[in-house]
Write an enzyme that holds these catalytic residues in place. Structure first.
Site, PDB file in Angstrom:
ATOM      1  N   MET A 258     -13.779  40.988 -52.134  1.00 33.81           N
ATOM      2  CA  MET A 258     -13.145  42.161 -52.741  1.00 33.81           C
ATOM      3  C   MET A 258     -11.640  41.951 -52.872  1.00 33.81           C
ATOM      4  SD  MET A 258     -15.223  45.237 -50.851  1.00 33.81           S
ATOM      5  CE  MET A 258     -14.565  46.500 -51.955  1.00 33.81           C
TER       6      MET A 258
ATOM      7  N   VAL B 230     -11.021  46.612 -59.912  1.00 29.97           N
ATOM      8  CA  VAL B 230     -12.209  47.334 -60.384  1.00 29.97           C
ATOM      9  C   VAL B 230     -13.456  46.462 -60.308  1.00 29.97           C
ATOM     10  CG1 VAL B 230     -13.233  48.551 -62.346  1.00 29.97           C
ATOM     11  CG2 VAL B 230     -10.790  48.713 -61.934  1.00 29.97           C
TER      12      VAL B 230
ATOM     13  N   SER C 202     -14.549  43.665 -58.566  1.00 29.55           N
ATOM     14  CA  SER C 202     -15.216  43.392 -57.288  1.00 29.55           C
ATOM     15  C   SER C 202     -15.621  44.688 -56.580  1.00 29.55           C
ATOM     16  CB  SER C 202     -14.332  42.526 -56.388  1.00 29.55           C
ATOM     17  OG  SER C 202     -13.071  43.119 -56.174  1.00 29.55           O
TER      18      SER C 202
ATOM     19  N   LEU D  63      -9.217  38.860 -48.858  1.00 27.25           N
ATOM     20  CA  LEU D  63      -8.337  37.799 -48.381  1.00 27.25           C
ATOM     21  C   LEU D  63      -6.883  38.228 -48.524  1.00 27.25           C
ATOM     22  CD1 LEU D  63     -10.009  34.658 -49.967  1.00 27.25           C
ATOM     23  CD2 LEU D  63     -10.463  35.748 -47.771  1.00 27.25           C
TER      24      LEU D  63
ATOM     25  N   CYS E 177      -7.591  28.059 -56.270  1.00 26.57           N
ATOM     26  CA  CYS E 177      -7.886  29.103 -55.285  1.00 26.57           C
ATOM     27  C   CYS E 177      -9.388  29.332 -55.183  1.00 26.57           C
ATOM     28  CB  CYS E 177      -7.171  30.397 -55.678  1.00 26.57           C
ATOM     29  SG  CYS E 177      -7.444  31.749 -54.514  1.00 26.57           S
TER      30      CYS E 177
ATOM     31  N   CYS F  38      -1.249  35.706 -58.868  1.00 25.23           N
ATOM     32  CA  CYS F  38      -0.982  36.719 -57.846  1.00 25.23           C
ATOM     33  C   CYS F  38       0.341  36.527 -57.107  1.00 25.23           C
ATOM     34  CB  CYS F  38      -2.145  36.796 -56.854  1.00 25.23           C
ATOM     35  SG  CYS F  38      -2.373  35.338 -55.818  1.00 25.23           S
TER      36      CYS F  38
END
Length: 381
Positions: free
Chosen positions: A27, A31, A33, A52, A120, A217
């Site tokens: 998660m 939206v 996940s 994470l 990632c 991110c």
């Protein structure tokens, strides 16, 4: 899959009741996940949500539109509370820095254009997180990625999402067959993002109207240079802008501010024809510019190949496929000529512009939505 009991396969492909099937949902707080977790919880699965924490507790690089920062952890936890399943936050900061951020900085400084989201998925989410899911005795791990896992004659296959506009196959080509055995992608068959948001509204989720994350991110507002300077002080040393013969046309304030194919913002006016960045020479601190036709590439060296075909990669002299050399471009017809199990030369039928080392080259079947894996584009041209 053969099974003796009377129970049919459930929606995740197991011959048991949903309540007897444990699934870890990765998660991000977004939206997609959240809908996956809510849907599986509503279907009666034994859901465990895991988020994470990847960097800085969301503080040093906090921004809108990023995933896995403080706000997103809060949102993920809230969805778990709303739907009544346990939720854990795992501190993966050191793993993420070692496996993703450092390589991103180094390859950018080497004149490449990296795609850290792929690393990632490969090195953190589908490796360490997947192991954690197994430690939690989960039958499988589900994510909110827009891609499809389809059972074929030789086991699970990776297929593009039903909605081509949302398809994330470019970022998931390095998924290994054994990981594909364990992974599930419940959103891959949906016709559109609107369908996902409709499900979020149906489940009454607090994130139903949350905007999509756009940027990498850990890169606020898409400003790569700022992040690299922080990670690698001195990386923004000035140098010359030169033509292919080495004639100086101007100066720049750091190679990291440029990307292959860039045309705007070069600061060299008065020339008849438009010039594009065709090469970044980090050692000489030079930005090489030239005419547009210098960007066109037909032969692409690819390495670190992850092959998802039914036959061994080297069993043929060449494979006729379609390849995608940037996430934003459609697949183009090509021939792959294997050099070893993990290296090949890809020849495009029609030259592409702006093929850049550090990007991925992803292989697609020309007759179906199946993905045959892919590799990394390397060395300059």
């Amino acid at each position: 899959m053969s099974h003796d009991g009377a129970l049919p396969l459930n929606s995740l492909g197991f011959a048991k009741a949903p309540q007897d099937t444990r699934v870890v949902v990765a998660m991000s707080g977004g939206v997609d996940s959240s809908v996956v977790a809510a849907q599986l919880a509503e279907e009666g699965y034994d859901v465990i949500g895991v988020t994470l924490q990847l960097y800085d507790h969301g503080a040093a690089l906090a921004k809108k539109g990023a995933c896995c920062a403080g706000r997103d952890i809060h949102d993920a936890r809230r969805v778990a509370e709303e739907m009544g399943f346990p939720h854990y936050v795992l501190d993966y900061e050191n793993v993420f820095k070692d496996a993703v951020i450092d390589e991103f900085a180094d390859s950018y400084l080497a004149g490449a254009t990296p795609v850290p989201c792929i690393r990632c998925n490969e090195r953190v989410k589908f490796k360490d997180l997947l192991e954690t899911a197994k430690d939690l005795d989960a039958d499988c791990m589900a994510t909110g990625h827009y891609i499809q896992r389809v059972m074929g004659a030789n086991g699970p296959e990776l297929h593009s999402a039903a909605d081509a506009n949302r398809d994330q196959s470019y970022f998931l080509f390095s998924t290994k067959p054994e990981q594909l055995d364990y992974l599930r992608f419940p959103l891959g068959h949906l016709p559109s993002k609107d369908a996902t948001r409709a499900l979020a509204a149906k489940y009454g989720l607090s994130v139903a109207d949350k905007p999509d994350s756009q940027d990498i991110c850990f890169v606020p507002n898409g400003n790569y240079a700022q992040v690299i300077e922080k990670l690698r002080p001195g990386a923004a040393d000035p140098g010359d802008i030169v033509d292919p013969e080495g004639n100086v046309l101007g100066s720049h304030n750091g190679v990291i501010h440029y990307t292959i194919g860039q045309r705007r913002g070069l600061g060299i006016g008065g020339l008849a024809d438009p010039l594009y960045v065709v090469k970044l020479d980090v050692d000489k601190k030079q930005v090489v510019v030239g005419p547009k036709d210098m960007l066109a590439t037909r032969k692409i060296p690819v390495r670190e190949i992850n092959w998802l075909g039914d036959e061994p990669f080297t069993s043929r002299a060449e494979w006729h496929v379609a390849v995608r050399v940037r996430s934003t471009r459609p697949p183009r017809d090509a021939i792959i000529r294997p050099i070893s199990d993990t290296e090949a030369e890809v020849e495009l039928f029609v030259a592409e512009e702006g093929v850049s080392p550090g990007q991925a080259c992803v292989f697609y079947d020309t007759d179906s939505p199946r993905i045959f894996g892919g590799g990394w584009i390397w060395r300059g041209y």
